[in-house]
Design an enzyme around this catalytic site. Structure first.
Site, PDB file in Angstrom:
ATOM      1  N   ARG A   1       0.822  -1.201   0.000  1.00 22.11           N
ATOM      2  CA  ARG A   1       0.000   0.000   0.000  1.00 22.11           C
ATOM      3  C   ARG A   1       0.862   1.259   0.000  1.00 22.11           C
ATOM      4  O   ARG A   1       0.549   2.250  -0.662  1.00 22.11           O
ATOM      5  CB  ARG A   1      -0.914  -0.018   1.223  1.00 22.11           C
TER       6      ARG A   1
ATOM      7  N   HIS B   1       0.623   4.289  -2.724  1.00 21.78           N
ATOM      8  CA  HIS B   1       0.411   5.688  -2.345  1.00 21.78           C
ATOM      9  C   HIS B   1       1.574   6.564  -2.805  1.00 21.78           C
ATOM     10  O   HIS B   1       1.369   7.739  -3.148  1.00 21.78           O
ATOM     11  CB  HIS B   1       0.240   5.801  -0.825  1.00 21.78           C
TER      12      HIS B   1
ATOM     13  N   VAL C   1       1.084   9.642  -6.103  1.00 21.00           N
ATOM     14  CA  VAL C   1       1.252  11.063  -5.748  1.00 21.00           C
ATOM     15  C   VAL C   1       2.627  11.533  -6.218  1.00 21.00           C
ATOM     16  O   VAL C   1       3.634  11.350  -5.551  1.00 21.00           O
ATOM     17  CB  VAL C   1       1.098  11.283  -4.238  1.00 21.00           C
TER      18      VAL C   1
ATOM     19  N   ASN D   1      -3.062   9.372   4.503  1.00 19.06           N
ATOM     20  CA  ASN D   1      -1.966   8.448   4.824  1.00 19.06           C
ATOM     21  C   ASN D   1      -1.829   8.172   6.313  1.00 19.06           C
ATOM     22  O   ASN D   1      -0.882   7.517   6.740  1.00 19.06           O
ATOM     23  CB  ASN D   1      -0.640   9.020   4.298  1.00 19.06           C
TER      24      ASN D   1
ATOM     25  N   HIS E   1      -5.860  -6.278  -2.482  1.00 18.07           N
ATOM     26  CA  HIS E   1      -6.711  -6.431  -1.304  1.00 18.07           C
ATOM     27  C   HIS E   1      -6.942  -7.899  -0.965  1.00 18.07           C
ATOM     28  O   HIS E   1      -7.757  -8.203  -0.085  1.00 18.07           O
ATOM     29  CB  HIS E   1      -8.052  -5.732  -1.526  1.00 18.07           C
TER      30      HIS E   1
ATOM     31  N   ASP F   1     -10.019  -9.674   2.602  1.00 22.69           N
ATOM     32  CA  ASP F   1     -10.353 -10.991   2.060  1.00 22.69           C
ATOM     33  C   ASP F   1     -10.688 -11.897   3.243  1.00 22.69           C
ATOM     34  O   ASP F   1      -9.796 -12.335   3.976  1.00 22.69           O
ATOM     35  CB  ASP F   1      -9.160 -11.542   1.271  1.00 22.69           C
TER      36      ASP F   1
END
Length: 354
Positions: free
Chosen positions: A85, A89, A93, A119, A219, A272
């Protein structure tokens, strides 16, 4: 790839309880320059963005980073989804330039990316892992390997350690010189984003509809704080008071773990619910059963543009692995900085110009 959890000891205990409740209820193209007879340009050009970028300058970089990620995965498995993740991120950006690793200067009125509201739930272990790997690499190859490359390598390692594919990582990124919290909001998905919003955002990064579906498959591991699923569980309009497009057993489990009012903000739930610790294609099968955790997850199956992709990936784990590898390489090429004019090589990933 919306919000996932931080991982303090308090949160881990809450997750154990939450997961038990749910279980019980459910049962590139390299560009070469041909000089020909033209005069040789004496200006030094950055080396090509490639898998073997550090072959001569730091051949052991993959092994060094791997020793850190392997140990971290043993000590704190949550570091895997957190680092993936973190990479997402970072890339969305301003490009994959390690700008998310910069710490806000004490007393500064301008916050760095890391401290943006979007964040705030990034796990501390992810940052710690990158800093550990960077320190080790610096001890062997000082001033050579960028923080951005270490983050890219680490994300791949954690995908593989969690049971996912191993793919080659192109290297040669320079670290970004800009890190501003104000740039974050407009460049990351929200839990209430519509499919059109997501398609537009991914397209702005050079990513297509299939990349959106495939990268969302991250995910398959990781967790979300309750605050990010409230719109999925409670904010709906229905004549019979039943939430649409969500498995009743999952809904019952989520309402128990994440009450509408008075719940604990530290509680987390798995993206999940079937194989939460294994990187596989079960995520897509869950969507077919209305067991997507976030609205943006479930919408991938509800939208006719993406439904066929979800169905195809749910049937073929190897197809998902190959597609995910390709999409990660594509995402890892977003906004890559090259050379001192556009980037820097930090010795300390948290400090510009270090």
């Amino acid at each position: 790839m919306s919000s996932s959890s931080s991982s303090s000891s308090t949160q881990k205990s809450f997750f154990t309880y939450t997961f038990l409740v749910i279980t019980v209820i459910l049962g590139n193209i390299n560009i070469s320059h041909c000089l020909g007879n033209k005069p040789v340009n004496t200006t030094r050009q950055p080396r090509q963005f490639s898998v073997d970028y550090y072959a001569k300058s730091c051949a052991q970089v993959e092994k060094l980073v791997g020793s850190v990620t392997t140990q971290q995965f043993k000590d704190a498995p949550v570091t895997a989804p957190a680092t993936i993740r973190l990479f997402f991120h970072d890339c969305f950006v301003g490009g994959c330039d390690g700008s998310i690793l910069i710490a806000t200067k004490q007393g500064s009125k301008e916050m760095a990316e890391k401290d943006a509201v979007e964040n705030k739930d990034l796990a501390a272990e992810a940052f710690e892992g990158i800093n550990k790997a960077k320190a080790l690499v610096e001890s062997k190859c000082p001033g050579v390997v960028s923080c951005a490359d270490i983050l890219a390598i680490s994300a791949r390692n954690f995908v593989h350690l969690a049971g996912g594919p191993y793919y080659e990582v192109k290297k040669g990124r320079w670290d970004g010189k800009i890190s501003r919290a104000t740039r974050v909001s407009a460049n990351l998905p929200r839990t209430n984003s519509t499919m059109d919003d997501l398609v537009k955002l991914f397209k702005s990064k050079g990513l297509m509809l299939n990349d959106l579906v495939v990268l969302s498959g991250a995910h398959t591991i990781g967790f979300s704080h309750c605050e990010y699923i409230m719109n999925r569980v409670y904010d709906y309009k229905s004549t019979d008071d039943s939430a649409p497009n969500i498995d009743p057993r999952l809904l019952k489990a989520l309402t128990m773990s994440c009450p509408h009012h008075g719940g604990n903000a530290d509680i987390v739930v798995p993206f999940d619910v079937t194989t939460p610790f294994t990187f596989d294609n079960a995520y897509y099968g869950n969507l077919e059963k209305n067991m997507g955790l976030l609205l943006t997850d479930q919408d991938l199956f509800l939208d006719p543009r993406t439904k066929p992709m979800v169905q195809a990936l749910s049937k073929d784990n190897q197809r998902f692995f190959q597609a995910f590898s390709d999409a990660m390489e594509k995402m890892g090429s977003i906004g890559v900085k090259r050379g001192r004019k556009h980037g820097e090589k930090r010795k300390d990933c948290t400090l510009h110009g270090s």
